[in-house]
Motif scaffolding. Sequence first.
Motif: not given
Length: 471
Positions: A335-348
């Motif tokens: 959960s933590s790994a994939i939420t990090a990737l998705s939030m980074a995508t939104l930030a980008l």
Amino acid sequence: MPRKDVERALKAPATGSKVWQVLATLVATGAHFSSGYALGFLSPGIPLLREQHFPDLTTEQEGNLGSLMLLSATLSNPLAAMLADSRIGRKGTCILTAIPFVICFGLNAVFPSSLAAHYVARLLVGLSAGTLTVVCPLYVSEISELSVRGTLNSLVIIMFNSGLFVAYLAGVWVKSFVMLSVGGLISISIFIALCWLIPESPEFLLKHGQKEAAVRSLRWLRGAKVDLQEEMKYMEISQADTEKVESSTLRKIVRVFGTPSLRKAIFIPMVLLFFQQCAGIIAVLSYASSIFSLAGSTLDPNLSTAIIGIIQLVSTFGVTIAVDRLGRRPLLIASSAITALSMATLALYFHLQTNQVDLSSFGLVPLAALIIYISFFSLGIGPVPWVIIGEIFTPEVKTLCTTISSMWVWGLCCIVAKIFPSMVATLGIHWVMWAFSVGCILALICSWFTPETKGKTAAQMQEILSVERIA
């Protein structure tokens, strides 16, 4: 019967029906549905307030509306613990929470043009929400068999998320702030009608010397044909141990932070909950419509928010199955790994938007990123810390430690909800989202070192923590 024999018996597959345990959990957590509705209420509610009643609503006032519920939830936790352990009990405390809910939604409906009334309403609803965060996990962990404890504890989060989703969904069709408030009154009315049907926790009844009532409660929960002798014996042994060390709240606090295994036990959920909030979940849930508006989403912001709500709800149903099959730790890590990737995508996405890059062909990226974020947050870092809280503490300190954890997370929520609008206005939405992605990464690191609690009693967890290094 020796303690180890009883614990082995409790871990063996139970033959009784789980239907009544599920029913009792759903009814008891029905008020938590209203907590979720009250939190999600702001996402469509603030735009409606600004449109219909407060066209000059400031960023500070918006932050106040978002944080006051969370502030009073933090302050209500000690009272919740006192009520839950008093003669009022777990069930009675759940019932009492209906009163502030009724007053809150009533104030919203009757005085929609009074900002003071809205502030009072948010403070009142926070009292109930904070109380339920303490009492619901206690009640559910005390009525459930070990084999389904994780699943039933997950239902606490499901009911909360169901309320969130209904509030988001109402925002799609309901275009009146008053009618949105009436929806909250309907939800709490259903709980009031059903709450009288379920029994009090058998462990609570036994603690207060009502053995016959405890047997009746356990019989209601387990079914008429199940042999209760071994489970009652285990409860009596646990209660005897609790009475040996029963002490004042101050002494319990000293014991929790002075005993290495208990200190580790309280450290684990508090760190998990800290990074859970650093991941930005309360900002996403409270201000989802505003986030989609800032993103220039190609879909209506309220519709996008409703989609997020249903995804979160479905994902939380998934965790009720996965948590007892896969275990707690694997869910936290994934959960933590994939939420990090998705939030980074939104930030980008926001970063490129801020730098005036043409993103007209990528209008669905914010929705897709938040769908992935919510899905995997709801499968792990969201509900699992609360499952662990229900499993890792021994009976004599469970109420205290649940209260401390609840106060901690509500306080963090209050801070994030209060400062989010100002941070967006000052730093820009892109830097705020980058910060949330870092929070997800820190949650991943913490999850890696979290011990597994699946299939273990609180006593067994304390034995493990007394020798296991967590760092």
